[in-house]
Design a protein around this motif. Structure first.
Motif, short mmCIF file in Angstrom:
data_model
loop_
_atom_site.label_atom_id
_atom_site.label_comp_id
_atom_site.label_asym_id
_atom_site.label_seq_id
_atom_site.Cartn_x
_atom_site.Cartn_y
_atom_site.Cartn_z
N ALA A 102 1.33 12.79 51.25
CA ALA A 102 2.24 11.63 51.19
C ALA A 102 3.67 12.16 51.05
CB ALA A 102 1.87 10.73 50.02
N PRO A 103 4.20 12.78 52.12
CA PRO A 103 5.52 13.42 52.02
C PRO A 103 6.69 12.46 51.87
CG PRO A 103 4.71 13.48 54.28
CD PRO A 103 3.59 12.95 53.44
N ASP A 104 6.45 11.17 51.98
CA ASP A 104 7.52 10.19 51.78
C ASP A 104 7.39 9.45 50.46
OD1 ASP A 104 8.69 10.82 54.23
OD2 ASP A 104 7.41 9.41 55.31
N PHE A 105 6.53 9.93 49.58
CA PHE A 105 6.30 9.31 48.27
C PHE A 105 7.08 10.10 47.22
CE2 PHE A 105 3.14 8.62 44.64
CZ PHE A 105 3.70 7.40 44.27
N ALA A 106 8.22 9.57 46.82
CA ALA A 106 9.15 10.29 45.94
C ALA A 106 8.53 10.70 44.62
CB ALA A 106 10.40 9.44 45.69
N GLU A 107 7.67 9.87 44.08
CA GLU A 107 7.16 10.16 42.74
C GLU A 107 6.31 11.42 42.68
OE1 GLU A 107 7.55 9.99 39.01
OE2 GLU A 107 8.61 8.65 40.37
N GLY A 108 5.66 11.78 43.78
CA GLY A 108 4.92 13.04 43.80
C GLY A 108 5.84 14.23 43.60
N PHE A 109 6.99 14.21 44.27
CA PHE A 109 7.96 15.30 44.14
C PHE A 109 8.59 15.31 42.74
CE2 PHE A 109 7.69 14.69 48.71
CZ PHE A 109 7.55 15.99 49.15
N ASN A 110 8.89 14.12 42.21
CA ASN A 110 9.48 14.05 40.89
C ASN A 110 8.53 14.64 39.84
OD1 ASN A 110 11.44 13.08 38.86
ND2 ASN A 110 9.73 11.77 38.29
N ALA A 111 7.27 14.25 39.89
CA ALA A 111 6.31 14.76 38.91
C ALA A 111 6.13 16.26 39.06
CB ALA A 111 4.97 14.02 39.06
N ARG A 112 6.07 16.74 40.30
CA ARG A 112 5.90 18.18 40.51
C ARG A 112 7.12 18.96 40.02
NH1 ARG A 112 4.48 20.76 46.32
NH2 ARG A 112 6.70 20.35 46.61
N ALA A 113 8.32 18.37 40.17
CA ALA A 113 9.53 19.01 39.65
C ALA A 113 9.42 19.23 38.15
CB ALA A 113 10.76 18.17 39.97
N THR A 114 8.84 18.26 37.45
CA THR A 114 8.64 18.39 36.01
C THR A 114 7.73 19.57 35.69
OG1 THR A 114 8.95 16.01 35.76
CG2 THR A 114 7.87 17.16 33.94
N GLU A 147 14.41 21.99 44.13
CA GLU A 147 14.05 21.58 45.49
C GLU A 147 13.27 20.25 45.46
OE1 GLU A 147 13.75 21.18 49.49
OE2 GLU A 147 15.11 22.45 48.34
N ASP A 148 12.36 20.12 44.50
CA ASP A 148 11.61 18.86 44.40
C ASP A 148 12.50 17.71 43.92
OD1 ASP A 148 9.29 19.83 45.46
OD2 ASP A 148 8.15 19.79 43.59
N ILE A 149 13.45 18.00 43.04
CA ILE A 149 14.41 16.97 42.63
C ILE A 149 15.24 16.54 43.83
CG2 ILE A 149 16.49 16.54 41.25
CD1 ILE A 149 15.18 18.36 39.07
N ARG A 150 15.69 17.50 44.63
CA ARG A 150 16.46 17.18 45.83
C ARG A 150 15.68 16.24 46.74
NH1 ARG A 150 16.34 17.85 50.82
NH2 ARG A 150 14.56 19.26 50.75
N ARG A 151 14.40 16.56 46.94
CA ARG A 151 13.56 15.73 47.82
C ARG A 151 13.34 14.34 47.21
NH1 ARG A 151 12.39 13.81 52.45
NH2 ARG A 151 10.19 13.56 52.92
N THR A 152 13.13 14.29 45.89
CA THR A 152 12.97 13.00 45.22
C THR A 152 14.19 12.12 45.45
OG1 THR A 152 11.63 14.02 43.47
CG2 THR A 152 12.61 11.87 42.98
N LEU A 153 15.38 12.70 45.25
CA LEU A 153 16.63 11.93 45.38
C LEU A 153 16.94 11.59 46.83
CD1 LEU A 153 18.72 13.73 42.65
CD2 LEU A 153 17.70 11.43 42.54
N GLU A 154 16.47 12.42 47.74
CA GLU A 154 16.61 12.10 49.17
C GLU A 154 15.79 10.85 49.51
OE1 GLU A 154 14.64 14.57 52.53
OE2 GLU A 154 16.58 15.49 52.14
N LEU A 155 14.60 10.77 48.93
CA LEU A 155 13.71 9.63 49.18
C LEU A 155 14.06 8.41 48.33
CD1 LEU A 155 10.35 11.62 49.29
CD2 LEU A 155 11.43 10.46 51.23
N ASN A 156 14.60 8.65 47.13
CA ASN A 156 14.88 7.58 46.19
C ASN A 156 16.17 7.90 45.43
OD1 ASN A 156 14.93 5.63 44.21
ND2 ASN A 156 12.92 6.10 43.37
N PRO A 157 17.33 7.58 46.02
CA PRO A 157 18.61 7.94 45.39
C PRO A 157 18.86 7.30 44.03
CG PRO A 157 18.91 7.30 47.69
CD PRO A 157 17.50 6.97 47.33
N ARG A 158 18.13 6.24 43.70
CA ARG A 158 18.31 5.58 42.39
C ARG A 158 17.36 6.12 41.33
NH1 ARG A 158 18.39 -0.77 44.13
NH2 ARG A 158 16.33 -0.18 44.88
#
Length: 195
Positions: free
Chosen positions: A105-117, A130-141
């Motif tokens: 699910a490469p367009d699901f921001a929460e996966g990247f956010n959780a992995r960044a943690t 890198e995962d934070i960057r992707r999260t914010l790219e998908l969900n700027p808020r």
């Protein structure tokens, strides 16, 4: 579990991690549901952004619930397994589950956010960023990802950029715990370095 940064001692949990996932209730302070369903994220953010909002925690919880819906039961299960592993401090297992999630699910921001943690907890700052960057790219808020970005930047000694990230958090979520204090602390530090 908490980020190892000056904010960490005050932060309720890891900045990129959601609170326990309650069911949002239509109580005071939560945008009323439009006909046909739940309030939209835009409505929730409009309510959250009100400086005098007394029900901000319920609104934040409702936002987390929306962010946690991938649209696929199997992807939601991977997110839950990843979060459970994070809570158990099994960061390698969390990364395994969350990598499966981000791969499928490469367009699901929460996966990247959780992995960044999880990456942050293992001191893998480059991967976390890198995962934070992707999260914010998908969900700027994504106020939690922005908070995580600020914590990582501060941990790396980049206080000026950390301050900017914390300020952006407050623009979106003026009630985010301990962020105002972090801004005040860093404003003092950054101004002192400029003098």
């Amino acid at each position: 579990m908490a980020f190892a940064a000056p904010l960490a001692a005050q932060e309720e949990d890891v900045p990129g991690a959601p609170p326990d996932m309650p069911t949002p209730s239509p109580e005071v302070g939560v945008a009323p549901e439009p006909e046909g369903g739940r309030p939209s994220l835009d409505q929730l953010f409009a309510e959250l952004g009100q400086p005098e909002q007394m029900g901000w925690q319920r609104i934040e919880d409702a936002i987390w619930i929306e962010w946690s819906r991938s649209g696929s039961a199997s992807m939601d299960l991977l997110l839950k397994q990843g979060r459970d592993a994070l809570e158990a401090e099994d960061y390698d297992l969390a990364i395994e589950h969350l990598t499966a999630l981000t791969d499928h699910a490469p367009d699901f921001a929460e996966g990247f956010n959780a992995r960044a943690t999880a990456f942050f907890q293992l001191d893998e700052y480059g991967l976390a960023l890198e995962d934070i960057r992707r999260t914010l790219e998908l969900n700027p808020r994504h106020f939690a990802a922005l908070t995580g970005l600020a914590v990582v930047l501060e941990q790396m000694g980049d206080e000026a950029r950390a301050l900017t990230a914390y300020q952006k958090v407050l623009e979106i979520h003026p009630h985010r715990p301990n962020v105002k204090e972090a801004v005040e602390r860093l404003e003092f530090t950054v101004m002192g370095k400029r003098i």
